[in-house]
Design an enzyme around this catalytic site. Structure first.
Site, PDB file in Angstrom:
ATOM      1  N   THR A   9       0.918  -1.058   0.365  1.00 36.44           N
ATOM      2  CA  THR A   9      -0.186  -0.255   0.150  1.00 36.44           C
ATOM      3  C   THR A   9       1.064   1.694  -0.053  1.00 36.44           C
ATOM      4  O   THR A   9       1.611   1.123   0.313  1.00 36.44           O
ATOM      5  CB  THR A   9      -1.143   0.352   1.455  1.00 36.44           C
ATOM      6  N   TYR A  57      -1.834   0.284   9.842  1.00 39.39           N
ATOM      7  CA  TYR A  57      -1.826  -0.577   8.384  1.00 39.39           C
ATOM      8  C   TYR A  57      -0.671  -0.210   8.010  1.00 39.39           C
ATOM      9  O   TYR A  57      -0.672  -1.266   7.493  1.00 39.39           O
ATOM     10  CB  TYR A  57      -3.227   0.122   8.106  1.00 39.39           C
TER      11      TYR A  57
END
Ligand code: UDP
Length: 327
Positions: A117, A141
């Protein structure tokens, strides 16, 4: 046909990847524990229910299918939740990926495509991020995904596990043919929430922060069509199969849109008003995340041809209004 083990194949991106793999001549074998995915999204190959941390189950699935490669999507991916419950992210994402990588090595399945990501980059205002940009995640995250990238490098050095890492920007849209689409419970992503607000499934969209240092005060993101994204994954698999070695690629378009611009585009495409409530910033949000995807275009021959706001929101809106979308 060659089998590819797809972790998270019952989820949003994983289910689209399974469709793309089948179209490219592979058999996608979904490995998913349905903690956020949906069994009825598994339409393109066999389904194996299991947890990433279940060593015996993973070994049995590798032995049964003898996959030529792994595509690893299974992960928790909510920035906000990762800030309030980071342990969940370190356990599910990092410990789960470690278990998967160990199983792949035990099975001698040494090509792995990993879903990473742009959140690994953190907040770097006014830069177009390329693969060499420093990675300083500002939420758990992003930190969990960066840790998995580090593990992959160590596993390659020690065990020969070759990998293609894709760092996604904001994935949006749905299968243009309407067989699969986005459905999260709870939903936290901007475009499906806007569509929920448009058709009355929720009262309004809460706009998280209007005081960012951007032209209209709202966060800027780079949105990429899910179908373009999964096509890149097939190219990544072929890259590894051709022996080209481990590589990191950003997947975005190089164009950023503010939250307000996305809301306006959705109103124009649906020809309906979007009820909006202006709220405070959401912890963990970066001001601006925009990709440079020159490397994927040059080396993989990837073209994000569908990644216009019009097509992404249009395909998502059609999916949203279809009988497949859950009430
Ligand atoms: N956003 C928003 N309201 C929402 C959900 C998201 O204003 O209900 C904003 C969020 O702050 C961010 C952008 O929309 O600036 C994209 O958020 P999303 O959760 O879709 O993806 P992320 O960038 O966190 O991966």
């Amino acid at each position: 046909m060659s089998n590819v083990l797809v972790t998270g194949g019952a989820g949003y991106i994983g289910s689209h990847a399974c469709k793309a793999l089948l179209a490219a001549g592979y058999t996608p074998v979904t490995y998913d524990n349905l903690c956020t995915g949906w069994q009825d999204a598994v339409k393109f190959g066999p389904f194996e229910n299991g947890a990433l941390t279940d060593r015996a189950r993973l070994d049995a699935v590798f032995a049964a299918y003898q996959p030529v490669a792994v595509m690893h999507f299974a992960a928790l991916s909510q920035v906000g939740e990762s800030m309030t419950d980071p342990g969940l992210y370190w356990h599910n994402n990092v410990a789960g990926s470690l278990s998967l990588m160990q199983a792949a090595v035990r099975a001698g399945c040494l090509d792995l495509v990993f879903s990473s990501t742009c959140a690994t980059y953190g907040d770097q205002d006014n830069v177009v991020l390329d693969e060499t940009s420093p990675q300083h995640p500002i939420n758990a995250y992003g930190a969990s995904k960066r840790a998995i990238e580090d593990m992959l490098r160590d596993f390659e050095a020690a065990h020969g596990l070759r990998h293609v890492i894709f760092r996604y920007f904001n994935v949006a849209g749905a299968d243009p043919e309407g067989e699969v689409g986005e459905f999260h419970r709870p939903e936290t992503h901007l475009i499906p929430l806007i569509l929920d607000a448009i058709d009355g499934r929720r009262a309004a969209l809460t706009l998280f922060g209007t005081d960012y240092d951007t032209p209209d005060g709202t966060c800027i993101r780079d949105y990429v069509h899910v179908w373009d994204l999964v096509e890149a994954h097939v190219l990544g698999l072929q890259w590894l199969a051709a022996g080209k070695g481990s590589r990191v690629f950003n997947l975005g378009t190089g164009s950023g849109f503010s939250v307000r611009e996305v809301i306006d585009a959705a109103a124009a495409i649906s020809q309906r008003a979007v009820p909006v409530i202006e709220g405070p910033r959401r912890p963990g949000d970066c001001t601006r995340l925009v990709s440079g995807s020159v490397r994927a275009e040059r080396e993989l021959g990837w073209r994000p041809a569908r990644s216009t706001l019009e097509r992404m929101i249009g395909d998502a809106w059609r999916w949203h209004q279809s009988g497949h979308y859950r009430k």
